[in-house]
Scaffold this motif. Structure first.
Motif, PDB file in Angstrom:
ATOM      1  N   TYR A 222      -5.638  -1.857   6.324  1.00  0.00           N
ATOM      2  CA  TYR A 222      -5.016  -1.151   7.450  1.00  0.00           C
ATOM      3  C   TYR A 222      -5.761   0.150   7.775  1.00  0.00           C
ATOM      4  O   TYR A 222      -6.218   0.354   8.887  1.00  0.00           O
ATOM      5  CB  TYR A 222      -3.545  -0.894   7.101  1.00  0.00           C
ATOM      6  N   HIS A 223      -5.936   1.041   6.769  1.00  0.00           N
ATOM      7  CA  HIS A 223      -6.624   2.305   7.010  1.00  0.00           C
ATOM      8  C   HIS A 223      -7.652   2.633   5.921  1.00  0.00           C
ATOM      9  O   HIS A 223      -8.081   3.770   5.791  1.00  0.00           O
ATOM     10  CB  HIS A 223      -5.641   3.473   7.105  1.00  0.00           C
ATOM     11  N   GLY A 224      -7.951   1.631   5.093  1.00  0.00           N
ATOM     12  CA  GLY A 224      -9.072   1.782   4.171  1.00  0.00           C
ATOM     13  C   GLY A 224      -8.802   2.534   2.885  1.00  0.00           C
ATOM     14  O   GLY A 224      -9.756   2.885   2.181  1.00  0.00           O
ATOM     15  N   TRP A 225      -7.561   2.802   2.543  1.00  0.00           N
ATOM     16  CA  TRP A 225      -7.337   3.461   1.251  1.00  0.00           C
ATOM     17  C   TRP A 225      -7.839   2.535   0.137  1.00  0.00           C
ATOM     18  O   TRP A 225      -7.628   1.308   0.185  1.00  0.00           O
ATOM     19  CB  TRP A 225      -5.845   3.762   1.027  1.00  0.00           C
TER      20      TRP A 225
ATOM     21  N   CYS B 110       0.827  -1.210   0.000  1.00  0.00           N
ATOM     22  CA  CYS B 110       0.000   0.000   0.000  1.00  0.00           C
ATOM     23  C   CYS B 110       0.862   1.262   0.000  1.00  0.00           C
ATOM     24  O   CYS B 110       1.887   1.333   0.701  1.00  0.00           O
ATOM     25  CB  CYS B 110      -0.904  -0.038   1.239  1.00  0.00           C
TER      26      CYS B 110
ATOM     27  N   HIS C 210       0.259   3.980   1.332  1.00  0.00           N
ATOM     28  CA  HIS C 210       0.201   4.685   2.602  1.00  0.00           C
ATOM     29  C   HIS C 210       1.345   4.235   3.513  1.00  0.00           C
ATOM     30  O   HIS C 210       2.373   4.890   3.600  1.00  0.00           O
ATOM     31  CB  HIS C 210      -1.170   4.459   3.271  1.00  0.00           C
ATOM     32  N   ARG C 211       1.206   3.080   4.127  1.00  0.00           N
ATOM     33  CA  ARG C 211       2.276   2.627   5.008  1.00  0.00           C
ATOM     34  C   ARG C 211       2.630   1.164   4.799  1.00  0.00           C
ATOM     35  O   ARG C 211       3.121   0.491   5.683  1.00  0.00           O
ATOM     36  CB  ARG C 211       1.910   2.907   6.473  1.00  0.00           C
TER      37      ARG C 211
ATOM     38  N   CYS D 253      -7.351  -1.320   1.097  1.00  0.00           N
ATOM     39  CA  CYS D 253      -6.358  -1.785   2.066  1.00  0.00           C
ATOM     40  C   CYS D 253      -7.025  -1.971   3.429  1.00  0.00           C
ATOM     41  O   CYS D 253      -7.816  -1.132   3.883  1.00  0.00           O
ATOM     42  CB  CYS D 253      -5.226  -0.764   2.156  1.00  0.00           C
TER      43      CYS D 253
ATOM     44  N   ALA E  87       1.155  -1.838   3.951  1.00  0.00           N
ATOM     45  CA  ALA E  87       0.506  -3.130   4.208  1.00  0.00           C
ATOM     46  C   ALA E  87       0.271  -3.875   2.898  1.00  0.00           C
ATOM     47  O   ALA E  87       0.188  -3.267   1.821  1.00  0.00           O
ATOM     48  CB  ALA E  87      -0.822  -2.919   4.943  1.00  0.00           C
TER      49      ALA E  87
END
Ligand code: FES
Ligand SMILES: [Fe+2]
Length: 431
Positions: A90-93, A69, A71-72, A88, A74
């Motif tokens: 982890y935070h829904g992106w 991802c 973002h970070r 994703c 995952a």
């Protein structure tokens, strides 16, 4: 023999390597369609040293995205398929098949940050039960319209198999025509011999149990790669075999389920990374549907992860008794197992600075030279050979000619080539 630097150029496939950048200029098989059924889960993949995830969105569109991802980091292959893309955990992106970030639900309302995210995404093209991808820069080349893709689905068989070595070793095994007479031989009286001892004209259909032949090999460069002619003299007859290296990692060779003269086999050796690859095998029959038993029998050669139960770790279950009575190699009747032995045991990456190429390796040397030139082309910002940009070139590919047949004793390769012309069709007799 190659210099160490040349071997490195040809075998390092990761992003930014000269060889990897050259390979990325071509369409390559990434997965079989059966791995991505409609409504099925995302599939993690590794190709050319890159971690990837392949999926179909709710509309059935195929996506091939970077695995981690934006973002970070995952792993997106665990993600949810919803709302027009893959989300994703982890935070829904949320990403669509083009790599656009559609949503970042944890960000403040009205944020436009998602518009500035471009996640790695590669174009996919599904044909013949195989999902191809283009991982290079710019506009993808036109898709090569091989004969294989023009026949009805029932006339075609596709499969893939895992190999524990560099893709180059796998592909060079196909370019190397003479090995068929040794590695893949059945012994006289072998229980694996086919019942069809003679072809339609009463000639020996499979000369593998002849005494060891003398061979000659010649090759010529073509617009798609290298065409290789191998002439084998046995005590009883002379055989001509024509195979083709299709740049950068494919060969068209006699084989597959079609009867003599009615189709052939193409093998793509696609790097997973520098030291592992997938062999995508695709074969076809021109005249009609294949026997479904063939696909069933061949599928049983690998497990559900496309790995062979005969592998390097168990010495390919070589059986010395079988070697006395049935096969030259003692590894069962399946060629791809024997090929795996030959290519994998040379090492993860064969040290080609220590080899001694012989006269019968002329085609292999020509293919390497062409690939090194292709790397230079890409470094100098030119399209390498067989990158197709003009529609009329998509249909020139019938020039990939595959033969394996008996010829009059004394025929030279020059005579054969003239007799057949350069655009003749396939007339293979081997498996
Ligand atoms: S790591 Fe994927 S949304 Fe945060
Ligand atoms: Fe082989």
């Amino acid at each position: 023999m190659l210099k160490k630097e040349e071997n490195e150029l040809l075998t390092r496939v990761g992003p930014g390597t000269p060889g990897g950048e050259m390979l990325r200029r071509y369409w390559q098989p990434a997965a079989l369609s059966v791995e991505l059924p409609p409504g099925g889960p995302p599939v993690p993949l590794r190709l050319l040293g890159e971690g990837l995830v392949m999926f179909r969105d709710q509309e059935g569109r195929l996506g091939l995205l970077g695995l981690h991802c934006s973002h970070r980091g995952a792993d997106l292959s665990y993600g949810r398929l919803e709302d027009g893309g893959i989300r994703c955990l982890y935070h829904g992106w949320l990403y669509d098949v083009e790599g656009r970030c559609l949503e970042q639900p944890g960000e403040p309302a009205g944020s436009t940050f998602h518009d500035r995210i471009r996640h790695p995404a590669y174009r996919c093209h599904e044909v013949a039960g195989v999902i191809f991808t283009y991982m290079g820069p710019g506009e993808p080349p036109l898709f090569p319209n091989y004969e294989l893709f023009r026949v009805p689905d029932d006339n075609r068989w596709v499969h893939k198999q895992y190999h524990e070595c560099s893709y180059l070793q796998g592909n060079e095994g196909n370019i190397d025509s003479i090995h068929v007479r040794f590695l893949h031989r059945y012994l006289p009286g072998s229980r694996f011999r086919r019942s069809r001892e003679l072809d339609g004209e009463g000639r020996p259909a499979r000369p593998f149990d002849e005494s060891l032949p003398s061979s000659a090999s010649r090759c010529e460069e073509t617009h798609f790669g290298v065409r290789i002619y191998s002439l084998h003299d046995t005590h009883a007859a002379t055989y001509m075999r024509t195979t083709n290296f299709v740049i950068p990692l494919t060969c068209a060779v006699p084989g597959g389920p079609a009867p003599p003269g009615d189709g052939y086999l193409m093998n793509w050796h696609v790097p997973i990374d520098d030291t592992h690859h997938w062999r995508f095998s695709m074969a076809f029959k021109r005249s009609g549907p294949l026997d479904p038993n063939y696909a069933q029998a061949r599928a049983s050669v690998t497990d559900e992860t496309f790995r062979s139960p005969r592998n390097k770790a168990n010495r390919y279950l070589q059986d010395r008794e079988e070697q006395k009575h049935d096969t030259y190699a003692g590894m069962g009747p399946i060629f791809v197992v024997q090929d795996a032995f030959a290519t994998e045991t040379a090492g993860e990456i064969q040290d080609r600075s220590r080899e001694h190429l012989a006269a019968s390796d002329a085609g292999l040397a020509a293919a390497r030279r062409m690939m090194l030139r292709a790397i230079k082309d890409v470094q100098e910002d030119r399209d390498p050979p067989h990158v197709i940009r003009r529609p009329e070139d998509q249909d020139r590919l019938l020039e990939i000619s595959v033969t394996s047949e008996q010829v009059p004793v004394g025929t030279t390769w020059e005579q054969y080539r003239v007799q057949r012309g350069v655009t003749f069709g396939a007339i293979g007799i081997e498996d």
